[in-house]
Design a protein around this motif. Sequence first.
Motif, short mmCIF file in Angstrom:
data_model
loop_
_atom_site.label_atom_id
_atom_site.label_comp_id
_atom_site.label_asym_id
_atom_site.label_seq_id
_atom_site.Cartn_x
_atom_site.Cartn_y
_atom_site.Cartn_z
N LEU A 151 -10.24 -9.03 -11.72
CA LEU A 151 -9.29 -8.06 -12.27
C LEU A 151 -9.89 -6.68 -12.06
CD1 LEU A 151 -7.99 -9.79 -15.49
CD2 LEU A 151 -6.56 -8.73 -13.75
N VAL A 152 -9.45 -6.00 -11.02
CA VAL A 152 -10.04 -4.71 -10.66
C VAL A 152 -9.40 -3.60 -11.48
CG1 VAL A 152 -10.55 -5.53 -8.33
CG2 VAL A 152 -8.39 -4.32 -8.78
N PRO A 153 -10.09 -2.48 -11.66
CA PRO A 153 -9.51 -1.36 -12.39
C PRO A 153 -8.27 -0.81 -11.69
CG PRO A 153 -11.89 -1.09 -12.15
CD PRO A 153 -11.48 -2.22 -11.25
N ALA A 154 -7.24 -0.52 -12.47
CA ALA A 154 -6.02 0.07 -11.93
C ALA A 154 -5.26 0.72 -13.09
CB ALA A 154 -5.15 -0.97 -11.24
N PHE A 177 2.84 -5.45 -0.79
CA PHE A 177 3.09 -4.10 -1.30
C PHE A 177 2.80 -3.00 -0.28
CE2 PHE A 177 1.85 -6.81 -4.90
CZ PHE A 177 2.99 -6.70 -5.69
N TYR A 178 2.15 -3.34 0.83
CA TYR A 178 1.77 -2.33 1.82
C TYR A 178 2.19 -2.80 3.21
CZ TYR A 178 -0.98 -0.38 -2.00
OH TYR A 178 -1.37 0.16 -3.20
N THR A 179 3.10 -2.07 3.84
CA THR A 179 3.66 -2.51 5.12
C THR A 179 2.63 -2.47 6.25
OG1 THR A 179 4.49 -0.26 5.52
CG2 THR A 179 6.00 -1.86 4.50
N ASP A 180 1.63 -1.61 6.16
CA ASP A 180 0.65 -1.61 7.24
C ASP A 180 -0.19 -2.89 7.24
OD1 ASP A 180 -0.59 -0.74 4.84
OD2 ASP A 180 -2.23 0.19 5.96
N ILE A 181 -0.17 -3.61 6.10
CA ILE A 181 -0.81 -4.94 6.05
C ILE A 181 0.19 -6.00 6.51
CG2 ILE A 181 -1.90 -6.66 4.59
CD1 ILE A 181 -2.81 -4.41 2.75
N ALA A 212 -2.27 6.67 -8.69
CA ALA A 212 -1.68 6.68 -7.35
C ALA A 212 -2.18 5.49 -6.55
CB ALA A 212 -2.05 7.98 -6.64
N PRO A 213 -1.32 4.83 -5.78
CA PRO A 213 -1.73 3.68 -4.99
C PRO A 213 -2.86 3.98 -4.01
CG PRO A 213 0.66 3.79 -5.11
CD PRO A 213 0.13 5.07 -5.70
N GLU A 214 -2.89 5.20 -3.49
CA GLU A 214 -3.96 5.52 -2.56
C GLU A 214 -5.33 5.61 -3.26
OE1 GLU A 214 -1.62 9.42 -3.34
OE2 GLU A 214 -1.22 7.28 -3.02
N ASP A 215 -5.31 5.80 -4.57
CA ASP A 215 -6.55 5.85 -5.33
C ASP A 215 -6.91 4.48 -5.91
OD1 ASP A 215 -6.79 8.61 -4.87
OD2 ASP A 215 -5.55 9.07 -6.62
N PHE A 216 -5.92 3.77 -6.41
CA PHE A 216 -6.13 2.44 -7.01
C PHE A 216 -5.10 1.49 -6.40
CE2 PHE A 216 -7.81 5.44 -10.07
CZ PHE A 216 -8.98 4.85 -10.51
N PRO A 217 -5.41 0.89 -5.25
CA PRO A 217 -4.41 0.10 -4.51
C PRO A 217 -3.80 -1.06 -5.28
CG PRO A 217 -6.30 0.60 -3.12
CD PRO A 217 -6.67 1.03 -4.51
N ALA A 218 -4.52 -1.64 -6.24
CA ALA A 218 -4.00 -2.80 -6.97
C ALA A 218 -2.94 -2.43 -7.99
CB ALA A 218 -5.14 -3.54 -7.66
N LEU A 262 -6.18 -4.46 5.18
CA LEU A 262 -6.43 -5.20 3.94
C LEU A 262 -7.72 -4.74 3.28
CD1 LEU A 262 -5.15 -7.66 2.41
CD2 LEU A 262 -6.83 -9.08 3.61
N PHE A 263 -8.80 -4.70 4.06
CA PHE A 263 -10.09 -4.35 3.48
C PHE A 263 -10.20 -2.88 3.11
CE2 PHE A 263 -12.04 -8.11 5.96
CZ PHE A 263 -11.72 -8.98 4.91
N SER A 264 -9.33 -2.03 3.68
CA SER A 264 -9.34 -0.61 3.29
C SER A 264 -8.92 -0.45 1.83
CB SER A 264 -8.43 0.20 4.20
OG SER A 264 -7.05 -0.08 3.95
N ARG A 265 -8.20 -1.44 1.28
CA ARG A 265 -7.86 -1.44 -0.16
C ARG A 265 -8.84 -2.29 -0.95
NH1 ARG A 265 -3.30 -0.66 3.54
NH2 ARG A 265 -2.04 0.98 2.56
N TRP A 266 -9.14 -3.46 -0.42
CA TRP A 266 -9.95 -4.45 -1.14
C TRP A 266 -11.35 -3.94 -1.45
CZ3 TRP A 266 -10.04 -8.58 -4.02
CH2 TRP A 266 -11.03 -9.56 -3.94
N TRP A 267 -12.02 -3.39 -0.45
CA TRP A 267 -13.42 -3.00 -0.67
C TRP A 267 -13.58 -1.85 -1.66
CZ3 TRP A 267 -15.18 -3.54 5.15
CH2 TRP A 267 -15.31 -4.89 5.45
N PRO A 268 -12.76 -0.80 -1.61
CA PRO A 268 -12.88 0.22 -2.67
C PRO A 268 -12.59 -0.32 -4.06
CG PRO A 268 -11.73 1.12 -0.78
CD PRO A 268 -11.85 -0.35 -0.54
N ASP A 269 -11.58 -1.22 -4.17
CA ASP A 269 -11.30 -1.82 -5.48
C ASP A 269 -12.47 -2.67 -5.96
OD1 ASP A 269 -8.87 -0.75 -6.19
OD2 ASP A 269 -7.66 -2.41 -5.47
N LEU A 270 -13.08 -3.42 -5.05
CA LEU A 270 -14.25 -4.22 -5.43
C LEU A 270 -15.41 -3.34 -5.86
CD1 LEU A 270 -14.75 -7.28 -3.03
CD2 LEU A 270 -13.91 -7.24 -5.38
#
Length: 416
Positions: A216-219, A300-304, A224-230, A317-325
């Motif tokens: 459960l990552v911070p969100a 939720f993200y069309t580029d994925i 903004a989705p660009e800051d907290f993708p989840a 995918l990892f451009s969102r996943w790794w910062p959230d992790l």
Amino acid sequence: MNVWFRRSLAALALCATPLAWAGYFQWDMVELPPESGASCGDGSPYRFFVNRTPLNNHLAIVYEGGGACWDQKACLGEGRLGATNPNGVPPDYMQSVNVAFGLVTPFNARNSPQAVSTQSWNMVFLPYCTGDVHSGSKVTVYDDAYPDNPRVQHHAGQANVRAAAQWLRDNLGQPGELLLTGYSAGGVGSTTTYAMVRETLQPTGRSTLLADSGPLVPAPRGSAPEDFPAIKLHDTIRVVWGLDEPGGLITQYAGLIDGFDPDNLGSVNVALARTYPQDRFGFMVFTRDTNFSAFSYEKFYTDISDAPNPVAYREALFSRWWPDLDRWAADLATQPNVDLYVPYFRNFNQSHCLTIIDFSGTAIEWAGVDSFGTFAENAMARGPQVQLVEGQNNADFTQPLSPFMRLVKLLLKVIG
């Protein structure tokens, strides 16, 4: 007490008093009554399974994984991101192909070649059939795919866990030691319902959480989705699973977990650690998990979702996943009773889940940890705090899978 000795002692006990031990060392089905509020997603009865031992009163509860849903096709179990068991849990579930092919863990397998201390404990297996990571409390109608045949989905995960915990307290009493663990959706569910189960069971000894591949990552709400993708996922499930409604899991936390921020689902991790400073909390996931991350972002993200090739897909995918992790790990690192174990990669199941089948391929060798099993036993025994995150620069890609894991991988490939 080593595993061989425990098994020998159990065998002798069974031979000496066969009638007294009837019902031990076997999976017994418990069907919860409708008045408990428990239900599978299709409205059928919720069933869970108990495997008792006369050797001690310790208790290991395993939460099954299997996707999640917030649209009609996924709630029907359709597609790669569908939820498991859309038609309920059959009475013989513990003998089903799904379980037999290893989608259970050494924590609830008495004869697993992967030795863990819980093999001599009472065991509970909580199947997953609600599409809400064991956490919802709302009946939602989905008709986005098939308007003429809507799906009435009982997101009753919270009621299932609550009723199962009460049954365990009424029938097994207070456990000595308590372990809550789960993989994927079960990793989320074991975290979100930890306080509820712990307060119901009131263990007299140590209590531990080992949450596998369900971070459960911070969100924060409104971010903004660009800051907290989840945040797109979190905003969606709050509504369709009834998390914020009266009786919802978030409203239950108000008098239960100290420091939980209702506007940030990811705050539950630190809040639990602060509420139960004597307990130990272990969280684990693979850096390159492309399964849980897909559930978190793909819809939720069309580029994925529209990525032209696998390389572009993983990059998006990892451009969102790794910062959230990274944020998730930073939060966990602030707590002295939280352990963190993040190996880089395992050549099985899209690097998703460390605890299904066995623990092979889960070492972080540069840190001297030979497998997740060592990490788990250290946490349960209250050994030194361990917080390890493996990136590509220090990852070991040569770790072998066990022969059994390789066989299961081959069989799953043949099946489809």
